[in-house]
Enzyme design. Structure first.
Site, PDB file in Angstrom:
ATOM      1  N   HIS A 140       0.348  -1.557   0.222  1.00  0.00           N
ATOM      2  CA  HIS A 140       0.017  -0.219   0.502  1.00  0.00           C
ATOM      3  C   HIS A 140       0.692   1.700   0.253  1.00  0.00           C
ATOM      4  CE1 HIS A 140      -2.535  -3.596   1.637  1.00  0.00           C
ATOM      5  NE2 HIS A 140      -3.213  -2.243   1.210  1.00  0.00           N
ATOM      6  N   HIS A 167      -7.663   4.974   3.857  1.00  0.00           N
ATOM      7  CA  HIS A 167      -6.956   3.663   3.578  1.00  0.00           C
ATOM      8  C   HIS A 167      -5.451   4.235   3.677  1.00  0.00           C
ATOM      9  CE1 HIS A 167      -5.741   1.138   0.218  1.00  0.00           C
ATOM     10  NE2 HIS A 167      -7.087   0.192   0.730  1.00  0.00           N
ATOM     11  N   GLU A 173      -3.813   3.060   1.647  1.00  0.00           N
ATOM     12  CA  GLU A 173      -2.651   3.814   0.020  1.00  0.00           C
ATOM     13  C   GLU A 173      -2.670   4.916   0.281  1.00  0.00           C
ATOM     14  OE1 GLU A 173      -3.038   3.529  -4.513  1.00  0.00           O
ATOM     15  OE2 GLU A 173      -3.511   2.137  -3.583  1.00  0.00           O
ATOM     16  N   THR A 211      -5.550   3.486  -6.812  1.00  0.00           N
ATOM     17  CA  THR A 211      -5.015   2.516  -7.703  1.00  0.00           C
ATOM     18  C   THR A 211      -5.616   1.898  -7.929  1.00  0.00           C
ATOM     19  OG1 THR A 211      -3.875   0.970  -6.363  1.00  0.00           O
ATOM     20  CG2 THR A 211      -2.690   3.167  -8.085  1.00  0.00           C
ATOM     21  N   CYS A 230      -4.555   1.362 -11.131  1.00  0.00           N
ATOM     22  CA  CYS A 230      -4.290  -0.246 -11.533  1.00  0.00           C
ATOM     23  C   CYS A 230      -4.652  -0.709 -12.699  1.00  0.00           C
ATOM     24  CB  CYS A 230      -3.328  -0.842 -10.214  1.00  0.00           C
ATOM     25  SG  CYS A 230      -2.535  -2.429 -11.042  1.00  0.00           S
TER      26      CYS A 230
END
Length: 294
Positions: A76, A129, A131, A167, A198
């Site tokens: 992350h 989160h 990330e 992502t 991603c």
């Protein structure tokens, strides 16, 4: 017995595979404790497996109390403050940040550090989160995080805006954000956006829809804490009402597969292959028992 298929494209993404491989390598390299900052993956069974091998999960408060230790950073990513704490405590960092996340961090930092008047940096993602915390950290905490159009009121539409995405968010959601910001932007205000989702994750959506359509019953295997798992499960359920969420083999209910000619097993980017295989074995056992009693 019905056909039981495990989706070949489900399971760990490259970033998670690399993080787990690094953890296993480091555990085998030394008897010294190896710590991981946060769950290495949002799957309690995989965390338990690595915990039994010696990986100790810690939080940021624990990190601030450690010294002269080895700490693995998961896929992350982390904000700059984490590296600063580690340096001050003589902590060796084993950095398993996903290359896709690392590249995104660098892009956001470059935007933030660029000379001239700073634009508002907006991140389409889930507040809190791991990330996203790492991404916001590149802006000294100034980035604005939005998860849905209702939160766009946090933005000043009379100032320049640069939009990035966590992502693992949906392409459709990002397109909606771009459309709404474009509609509300003030005259003469610059708006730039970058699709930083991603593709290994995003491309799974259409694939899993097709996989779910092609089976009578679908068992979606994921950890309860996986945000990616929740998103992908909803996609599967949307095309197949006989889709069931299971965290482990013990969650499976035989009545779910009654009358099914084909059963599909799939999972999130945080779902280990061995867990999907355990669910498959649990399904097979039900039909094997039925046949032996028949």
């Amino acid at each position: 017995m019905p056909e039981i298929e495990i989706d070949a494209r489900s399971g760990f993404c490259h970033g998670v595979v690399t993080a787990i491989r690094k953890a296993e390598e480091e555990l085998g390299r030394s008897d010294e404790p190896l710590y991981c900052l946060g769950d290495i993956v949002h799957n309690s069974d995989e965390v338990e497996r690595l915990g039994n091998a010696g990986l100790v999960t810690i939080d940021h408060q624990d990190l601030a109390r450690l010294s002269n230790a080895r700490v693995l950073l998961r896929a992350h990513g982390e904000p700059p403050s984490t590296y600063a704490v580690a340096a001050s405590r003589n902590i060796e960092i084993i950095d398993a940040t996903c290359p896709v996340v690392l590249q995104l961090q660098k892009r956001i930092k470059a935007t933030y550090d660029a000379p001239g008047e700073k634009p508002q940096i907006v991140i389409y993602g889930k507040s809190g989160h791991a990330e996203v915390n790492g991404l916001v950290g590149q802006t000294n905490g100034e980035a604005i995080v939005v998860e849905c159009p209702d939160q766009l009121s946090r933005i000043d539409f009379n100032r320049d805006i640069v939009l990035y995405s966590q992502t693992t968010m949906s392409l459709q959601g990002l397109a909606g954000m771009v459309e709404e910001i474009s509609r509300r932007i003030g005259p003469g205000v610059k708006f730039r956006y970058f699709d930083t989702i991603c593709r290994q994750v995003a491309n799974r959506v259409n694939h899993l829809r097709e996989f779910s359509r092609s089976h009578d019953v679908v068992l979606f295997v994921s950890g309860a804490k996986s945000s990616n798992g929740k998103v992908l499960y909803k996609e599967c359920l949307g095309v197949n009402p006989r889709c069931h969420f299971v965290s482990r083999a013990g969650d499976f209910r035989p009545e779910w597969v009654a009358g099914a000619g084909s059963i599909g097993i799939c999972g999130a980017t945080s779902t280990p292959r061995w867990l999907m295989e355990q669910v498959r074995d649990a399904v097979s056992d039900v039909f094997s028992t039925d046949e032996s009693h028949g």
